[in-house]
Design a protein around this motif. Structure first.
Motif, PDB file in Angstrom:
ATOM      1  N   LYS A  40       0.497  -0.793  -0.073  1.00 51.43           N
ATOM      2  CA  LYS A  40       0.077  -0.140  -0.196  1.00 51.43           C
ATOM      3  C   LYS A  40       1.053   1.287   0.166  1.00 51.43           C
ATOM      4  O   LYS A  40       0.822   2.407  -0.701  1.00 51.43           O
ATOM      5  N   ASP A  41       2.363   1.279   1.104  1.00 45.69           N
ATOM      6  CA  ASP A  41       2.921   2.253   1.189  1.00 45.69           C
ATOM      7  C   ASP A  41       3.653   2.812  -0.847  1.00 45.69           C
ATOM      8  O   ASP A  41       3.780   3.583  -0.850  1.00 45.69           O
ATOM      9  N   GLU A  42       3.962   1.875  -0.580  1.00 46.30           N
ATOM     10  CA  GLU A  42       4.921   1.233  -2.768  1.00 46.30           C
ATOM     11  C   GLU A  42       3.235   2.160  -3.767  1.00 46.30           C
ATOM     12  O   GLU A  42       4.082   2.745  -4.060  1.00 46.30           O
ATOM     13  N   LYS A  43       2.340   2.027  -3.333  1.00 41.76           N
ATOM     14  CA  LYS A  43       1.280   2.566  -4.247  1.00 41.76           C
ATOM     15  C   LYS A  43       0.668   3.241  -4.184  1.00 41.76           C
ATOM     16  O   LYS A  43       0.744   4.596  -5.210  1.00 41.76           O
ATOM     17  N   LEU A  44       1.305   3.923  -2.863  1.00 42.41           N
ATOM     18  CA  LEU A  44       1.192   5.448  -2.799  1.00 42.41           C
ATOM     19  C   LEU A  44       2.312   6.182  -3.206  1.00 42.41           C
ATOM     20  O   LEU A  44       1.813   7.721  -3.913  1.00 42.41           O
ATOM     21  N   ASN A  45       3.012   5.984  -3.035  1.00 43.86           N
ATOM     22  CA  ASN A  45       4.061   6.787  -3.209  1.00 43.86           C
ATOM     23  C   ASN A  45       4.220   6.955  -4.892  1.00 43.86           C
ATOM     24  O   ASN A  45       4.797   7.238  -5.244  1.00 43.86           O
TER      25      ASN A  45
ATOM     26  N   ALA B  16       2.192   6.749  -6.772  1.00 43.91           N
ATOM     27  CA  ALA B  16       0.858   7.880  -7.414  1.00 43.91           C
ATOM     28  C   ALA B  16       1.540   8.791  -6.708  1.00 43.91           C
ATOM     29  O   ALA B  16       1.617   9.535  -7.648  1.00 43.91           O
ATOM     30  N   GLN B  17       1.925   9.661  -5.732  1.00 46.46           N
ATOM     31  CA  GLN B  17       2.156  11.002  -5.866  1.00 46.46           C
ATOM     32  C   GLN B  17       3.179  10.703  -6.811  1.00 46.46           C
ATOM     33  O   GLN B  17       3.453  12.117  -7.287  1.00 46.46           O
TER      34      GLN B  17
END
Length: 478
Positions: free
Chosen positions: A321-326, A328-329
């Protein structure tokens, strides 16, 4: 240049006679390859040194030259002339030097030697050859080039040439390239500006321009030594070889390290065989002693492993989830940055299309309004426009002035230096640029640089009113 008639019956052995051969010469011949500079300069000190050397040579070298040696020198002279007309200047220099060693007092050999060294930009050797030729034969060609090489006009040319060399030493590659580009336009048959520009483009990584200049140089000096440094694609051959050597060295080193590690590992294994045997026996004994409690221990281990597996799974989910958020940002930030770049490029292209004149006057309006950052941007636009030639001098000076108003002394000094090193004393703002440059040096505690700037102003523009400034005089007295 005339060719020599290879007839030994026409050669005289009188050492004081320099009209002993017939000349096939077309007065209307226009040899572009051997066209000399329009502006050339040599200092009076070098002229005096040449005169002294020539007088010494006349006293020590009085032996006669045989007809056979003269004929051999004519042959080498003709070979040099043929090579030069076919644009093999480097090889032509070798032949004319051989001819000169055999027959050092022949005016035609000396004149051709002077022209070839002039094309190679070795101005001191060129002057020496022409002056020596004039002393021996007092011919029109040598007299013409001695006058040119002693003229004041070449001082401006030589100062610009030397400024560009100083820029290279100061790693101001773009400024040096700009001066050499203008020199090539003024004197397109001089060889050294092409060679230096090729090395500069190789340093800054502009392979397209480097390759184009290599092609242009090939039309002027087909056997120049610089072609040995680059392949057909303009790539530096030495760099390619060094990369291959480095890769092979790394591979060999890795193999050696692996081999050494395996040898050490084998030695350690042999030393510890006995110790491992003892430990194995102890483990068997301990296993037998605790055999009754093994089941309980196994159950506890299974429970612990199960808990650890659950925790690991949750950690993996959180990490994903953290990787996906990063991602996306980052994607959003990259998109914004690209949009801003595209908008800036579109705006720049739109502004540049307006022409240098509109951009220059827009920059002046912003400067007068005190918006110096915007003014600098529009001056930069005007310098990139196709019709920038008329406004280039004023734009560079006003950029320096705007940076000075913003308190950016480093950039102000950069553009004032660019102005005085690029343009002549007759240009607008020439003495203004030197004055501001000296005052900025003084403001930044660079006293010697300030004094050098004011001395340079006195030498290049002695009639400038800034030379009589009390502040300038005060600084020079320190």
């Amino acid at each position: 240049m005339p060719r020599k008639i290879m007839d030994i019956s026409l050669v005289e052995e009188n050492k004081s006679d320099y009209t002993f051969f017939k000349i096939d010469e077309d007065e209307n011949e226009d040899n572009k390859t051997l066209k000399a500079l329009k502006q050339t300069y040599v200092t009076s000190n070098y002229k005096n040194e040449t005169i002294l050397n020539l007088q010494k040579e006349l006293k020590t070298n009085s032996s006669e030259i045989s007809k056979e040696i003269k004929l051999d020198s004519y042959n080498k002279y003709n070979n040099a002339l043929d090579l030069a007309t076919r644009h093999y200047i480097t090889k032509a220099v070798e032949f004319i030097e051989e001819a000169f060693k055999l027959n050092p007092k022949d005016p035609d050999i000396l004149n051709l030697k002077g022209l070839l060294y002039l094309l190679k930009c070795d101005f001191s050797k060129a002057f020496e050859s022409f002056y020596t030729s004039q002393c021996y034969g007092n011919n029109e060609l040598s007299r013409k080039y001695v006058n040119l090489l002693s003229s004041k006009d070449f001082k401006v040319f030589l100062e610009r040439y030397n400024h560009s060399i100083r820029f290279i030493n100061e790693e101001l590659n773009e400024e040096s390239i700009e001066i050499f580009d203008s020199l090539k336009l003024e004197e397109p048959e001089l060889i050294e500006p092409y060679v230096i520009s090729i090395l500069l483009y190789d340093r800054v990584g502009d392979n397209a321009k480097k390759k184009a200049l290599l092609e242009e140089l090939r039309c002027i000096d087909m056997d120049n030594p610089i072609f040995e440094k680059f392949n057909e694609d303009g790539e530096n051959i030495e760099n390619s070889i060094n990369k291959n050597v480095e890769v092979k060295t790394e591979e060999n080193t890795t193999k050696e390290e692996i081999s050494k590690t395996n040898k050490k590992s084998n030695k350690k294994d042999k030393k510890h065989i006995i110790l491992y045997s003892v430990i194995a026996i102890l483990i068997v004994c301990m296993g037998a002693f605790y055999i009754n409690n093994q089941k309980k221990i196994n159950d506890l281990n299974e429970q612990i492993s199960s808990k650890e597996s659950e925790l690991n799974e949750k950690d993996k989910e959180l990490s994903k989830k953290d990787e996906k958020l990063n991602e996306a940002q980052k994607t959003e930030e990259d998109a914004k940055e690209n949009d801003e770049k595209l908008k800036e490029q579109e705006k720049e292209a739109t502004e540049i299309a307006k022409g240098a004149e509109n951009l220059y006057f827009s920059a002046n309006k912003y400067k007068q309004a005190g918006d110096y950052k915007t003014a600098i941007k529009y001056y930069e636009y005007s310098l990139k426009a196709n019709d920038t030639y008329k406004f280039r001098e004023d734009a560079i000076y006003n950029m320096a002035l705007s940076y000075q108003k913003l308190g950016d002394d480093d950039n102000a000094i950069k553009y004032y230096k660019k102005f005085v090193n690029t343009y002549k004393a007759s240009s607008n703002f020439y003495d203004d640029s030197y004055y501001h440059l000296g005052m900025l040096y003084y403001k930044n505690d660079r006293l010697q640089d300030a004094k050098n700037a004011f001395y340079d102003l006195r030498g290049s523009d002695p009639n400038s009113p800034y030379n009589n400034s009390e502040k300038v005089k005060e600084i020079l007295r320190k």
